[in-house]
Design an enzyme around this catalytic site. Sequence first.
Site, short mmCIF file in Angstrom:
data_model
loop_
_atom_site.label_atom_id
_atom_site.label_comp_id
_atom_site.label_asym_id
_atom_site.label_seq_id
_atom_site.Cartn_x
_atom_site.Cartn_y
_atom_site.Cartn_z
N ASP A 1 42.09 42.40 36.46
CA ASP A 1 41.84 42.93 35.12
C ASP A 1 42.75 42.17 34.16
O ASP A 1 43.69 41.47 34.59
CB ASP A 1 42.15 44.43 35.11
N ASP B 1 43.92 43.34 30.28
CA ASP B 1 44.84 44.20 29.53
C ASP B 1 45.56 45.17 30.46
O ASP B 1 44.93 45.89 31.24
CB ASP B 1 44.06 45.00 28.47
N ASP C 1 44.42 48.37 35.96
CA ASP C 1 45.21 49.51 35.50
C ASP C 1 44.39 50.62 34.87
O ASP C 1 44.93 51.67 34.52
CB ASP C 1 46.24 49.03 34.45
#
Length: 391
Positions: free
Chosen positions: A124, A126, A316
């Site tokens: 991922d 961000d 996240d």
Amino acid sequence: MGSGITLSLLEQNLGVTMTQQNVVVSDLKSGINLTIPVKVPVSKPAPAPGSCITISRKTLLEINGNKINSWVDSMRASSPTHHKSTPPLSDDLTSWMVQHPSALDMFEQIISASKGKQIVMFLDYDGTLSPIVEDPDQAFMSDAMRATVRKLARYFPTAIVSGRCRDKVYSFVRLAELYYAGSHGMDIKGPSKGSKYKKGGQAVLFQAAIEFIPMIDEVYKTLQDATKSIKGVRLENNKFCASVHFRSVDEKKWGELAQQVRSVLKEYPKLRLTQGRKVFEIRPTIKWDKGKALEFLLESLGYANCTDVFPVYIGDDRTDEDAFKVLRERDQGFGILVSKIPKDTHASYSLQEPSEVMVFLRRLVGWKKLTLKRQFRIRRQIEEIKASLRN
């Protein structure tokens, strides 16, 4: 009435078996009664068809507010600032860490599990490769992280899987040798150069929801008008989805924002609303997500039904859970959740922040380089033995 209450919204808010009745709404101040058709919970005995029941305007508004309040609670839960102000109990964290130990502490076990298999990396962006920042346009990855990911891609097929527009996330990462899956995997493209893993010499290109682009553009423009009075809102058109960032919005305005967004989406039944870390995501209702993107990329790399592949996904956000779940169901590889607090997750391991992600990736690269050196040394020794035997 001016309350904006609709039959469908009431039915969603109540979440119970409903029947349509005429409802007399009493305004407590003016004493005026209004009769409106509305769906209400079935009671025992149920009101006779065509009859009226009476509820106050205050009660009706409270029903309407329940759904908005639940969204505000969810928005609050996704806020890292609140996590800092109300840290979890140490016992809760300890228990969670037993179930989701640090990937750094368990590195040797992870490497052991991957023995004899091709590791494929999914990352991922961000909150994983870059820190979460107030302004999404300023979510730059560090030069050190970029150098680490570049080295990673030399040894393992590597993909960035993000909710961001593919072009946007590429502008942040700027590594042409990676795979990029933008808009939650609805826009996928393979390496443009420098990757030995590119299948057939052609860049993979897959767009799962291309027919939704005009609709997303329309919703984006409508949201601009609907939310312009709320200070701090940042909208992002990610081509196949739209994002409403509320990182800089006063918490007192979160309820109003949630109501505005939901009001706009009522006109677009083919779109759905999900939530990430301080962001609303508006996506097509097609069955496609980061988990589907992971499977598509594995197939593109030639690992569709292979047992010798070891996918590793690091993320996240809630949207990364689709990928974590796929890995659990395939019983291949594992997911790593980047989080400082306990969360319900399908991930097997955890890391606290992007700096730990970088350490983990560097260890992975170091291990692979050492393995290749050992293999080279063994081959050279074998060749020397063969040469001595011939002499």
